[in-house]
Scaffold this active site. Structure first.
Site, PDB file in Angstrom:
ATOM      1  N   GLU A  74       0.837  -1.202   0.000  1.00  0.00           N
ATOM      2  CA  GLU A  74       0.000   0.000   0.000  1.00  0.00           C
ATOM      3  C   GLU A  74       0.874   1.255   0.000  1.00  0.00           C
ATOM      4  OE1 GLU A  74      -2.541   2.603   3.153  1.00  0.00           O
ATOM      5  OE2 GLU A  74      -2.558   0.433   3.444  1.00  0.00           O
ATOM      6  N   HIS A  75       1.943   1.238   0.802  1.00  0.00           N
ATOM      7  CA  HIS A  75       2.876   2.368   0.828  1.00  0.00           C
ATOM      8  C   HIS A  75       3.585   2.526  -0.514  1.00  0.00           C
ATOM      9  CE1 HIS A  75       3.321   3.803   5.124  1.00  0.00           C
ATOM     10  NE2 HIS A  75       2.411   2.835   5.222  1.00  0.00           N
ATOM     11  N   GLU A 151       6.015   4.247  11.909  1.00  0.00           N
ATOM     12  CA  GLU A 151       4.574   4.166  12.139  1.00  0.00           C
ATOM     13  C   GLU A 151       4.244   3.102  13.181  1.00  0.00           C
ATOM     14  OE1 GLU A 151       2.306   3.586   8.641  1.00  0.00           O
ATOM     15  OE2 GLU A 151       2.958   5.454   7.680  1.00  0.00           O
TER      16      GLU A 151
END
Length: 435
Positions: A74-75, A151
Site C-alpha cells: 500500500e505504501h 509508524e
C-alpha cells in the site's frame, strides 16, 4: 509493553453504506472480466467524483513470513510506476488538484482518487497504472521501510488498537486472522522487493478487482475508460498460486499484557460472530444499539437510554465503553471494549456480561424499536458524500457480490427480531491491557 504485532482498525466494524438508488453495473469487455460499478447520488449537479479500485487481498491471505506485505505494498503503490517513476506519480495527481488515498484491511485493499468530474478518464488511467505497473524501486522500498517502522512505533501509543491486536491474536490463534495488517517489525525489516513483487503477481488480478465510482460522471464514460485502461490487467494465476481463504478457527481464550506504568486498563471481550453475508448480522447490530455506548464527556448522566451507561455513571465503573461487531467473510467478533480504572475492572466486566444476559431474557419491545430506528438513522447518516458511497459500492461487491440497497436493509431490520443471541455467548475471547 512488548512489541509483537499491530492491526489496523479502519475496517473494524461493518460499515453498511447503502442508498435508495441501485447503482448501474456492467462487466467491461470479456478480456478484462472486471466488474465496473457506477453510482451517482447527486447526478450532474456534483462537480467532483471519486473513483477507486477495491482488491480482494489483505493480511488474511498472508502467512507468518510474509505478514505485512499488503501494508508495505500500500505504501509502495504511491511511490512511482514504470510509466511514472519516483515522485512523478504523486506530482501528476497533485497537478489535477486531486486527493489520492488507500487502505489495507484483513480481507481487502483499496486505492482511490477524489477529483473533478471532468478528470475522471485521467483518474481511471492513473489507477490502472498504479495497480498494473508499480515500479517497486529499491531506493523507495528502503525509504518506505523506515517510514513503516516509525509508524509501528507510534501505533503502540494507541492502547485501543493494541487491545484489539491482542484480541485477534488470542481469538484466532494459529490462523491467518491472528496476523496484523501492518505486520511485525521483524517482517518489515526482512521483506524484499521479490516478496512484494510476488504479492502483486498473486493478488492484483482482474477477477479479484472491483472498479467503483460515485459523483457527477457518466456511467458509459466510466465503462469506456475502464475498457481502455484495464484490459491489460492479468487474468490467470500461475500453477497453484490461486489465493484462497482458509477457515479461521475461533478459540475461547484470554491474553493479558500487564504494564504497571499505565493508569487505565483497556479490556476487550468478544464471542465469535457471523460473517458478512449472515442474516444474524442485523440482529447483532440491533443488540449493540440496545447496549449503546458511553464516554465521560457525554452529557445526560444517569438519564441516558443505555442501561449499561446508566450503571457506569451511577457506580463510576469506567471511563468509556463501546460494543463492536467486526465481520469477515466467514466469521466475526461480537463484543465490547471498555476503559476503566484498575480497581473497577471486575465490576465493569460483571455489569457488561449482565447486560448481555439481559438481552437474552428481559429486553423490552420499546428498546428493540429504538435500536432499530437508531440503526436505520446510522445507515442513512453514513451516506454523506462520494467517498463513502464509493467505498460502499466497492466493499459490498467484495463482501456480498452485489450492492445491497437501503430498502433491503430496512426490510431486514423491520422483520421481527428474535432475541436469540444467547447461542453466540457460549465461547469467549478476552484481551486485556492491564496496569
Amino acid at each position: 509493553m512488548p512489541r509483537h504485532s499491530r492491526i489496523s482498525l479502519r475496517p473494524r466494524s461493518p460499515r453498511w453504506r447503502t442508498a435508495s438508488v441501485w447503482p448501474q453495473r456492467s462487466p467491461i469487455s470479456q478480456p478484462a472480466r472486471m466488474l465496473v460499478v457506477f453510482f451517482s447520488d447527486v447526478g450532474t449537479r456534483c462537480s467532483c467524483c471519486q473513483v477507486g479500485v477495491w482488491i480482494e487481498a489483505g493480511s488474511r491471505y498472508e502467512d507468518t513470513k510474509t505478514n505485512g506485505a499488503a501494508f508495505f505494498m500500500e505504501h509502495m503503490a504511491f511511490k512511482g510506476t514504470k510509466k511514472r517513476p519516483g515522485s512523478a506519480f504523486e506530482k501528476e495527481v497533485e497537478s489535477l488538484g486531486a486527493h489520492l488515498n488507500g487502505y489495507t484491511s484483513r480481507e481487502q485493499t483499496a486505492f482511490y482518487i477524489k477529483a473533478l468530474s471532468k478528470d475522471m478518464p485521467k483518474v481511471v488511467e492513473l489507477l490502472s497504472d498504479l495497480v498494473q505497473n508499480c515500479a517497486l524501486e529499491d531506493s523507495q522500498i528502503e525509504k518506505e521501510r523506515g517510514v513503516i517502522l516509525q509508524e509501528l512505533k507510534e501505533m503502540d501509543s494507541n492502547l485501543a488498537d493494541v487491545t484489539f491486536d491482542y484480541l485477534h491474536a488470542t481469538a484466532y490463534q494459529g490462523t491467518s486472522l491472528a496476523h496484523t495488517v501492518e505486520g511485525t517489525t521483524e517482517n518489515i525489516k526482512r521483506l524484499t522487493r521479490a516478496d512484494l513483487a510476488s504479492y502483486v503477481d498473486i493478488h492484483f488480478k482482474a477477477p479479484r478487482m472491483v472498479l467503483a465510482a460515485a459523483g457527477g460522471i457518466s456511467h458509459r464514460e466510466l465503462v469506456d475508460a475502464a475498457k481502455q485502461h484495464f484490459t491489460g490487467a492479468p487474468l490467470t494465476h500461475k500453477g497453484d498460486s490461486v489465493p484462497t481463504l482458509k477457515h479461521c478457527r475461533f478459540t475461547g481464550s484470554e491474553i493479558r499484557a500487564r504494564d504497571d506504568a499505565l493508569p487505565l486498563a483497556h479490556i476487550a471481550l468478544a464471542v465469535e460472530g457471523p460473517g458478512w453475508a449472515d442474516p444474524d448480522n442485523v440482529v447483532l447490530n440491533v443488540a449493540n444499539a440496545i447496549i449503546g455506548r458511553y464516554d465521560r464527556t457525554f452529557g445526560g448522566g444517569t438519564n441516558q437510554s443505555s442501561k449499561l451507561a446508566t450503571l457506569a455513571v451511577k457506580h463510576n465503573l469506567c471511563h468509556s465503553f463501546e460494543p463492536f461487531n467486526t465481520s469477515y467473510s466467514d466469521t466475526g467478533l461480537f463484543g465490547f471494549h471498555f476503559v476503566s480504572d484498575p480497581l473497577s475492572v471486575d465490576d465493569m466486566m460483571f455489569c457488561a456480561q449482565g447486560e448481555w444476559m439481559r438481552l437474552c431474557t428481559s429486553t423490552t419491545e420499546s428498546e428493540v424499536t429504538r435500536a432499530k430506528n437508531y440503526l436505520r438513522n446510522a445507515m442513512v447518516a453514513q451516506l454523506d458524500g462520494t467517498t463513502r458511497v464509493c467505498e460502499n459500492i466497492g466493499s459490498h461487491l467484495l463482501h456480498y457480490g452485489r450492492r445491497i440497497p437501503l430498502e433491503e436493509w430496512d426490510a431486514r431490520i423491520s422483520v421481527g427480531i428474535r432475541l436469540f443471541w444467547l447461542g453466540y455467548l457460549s465461547t469467549v475471547g478476552v484481551s486485556i491491557v492491564w496496569p
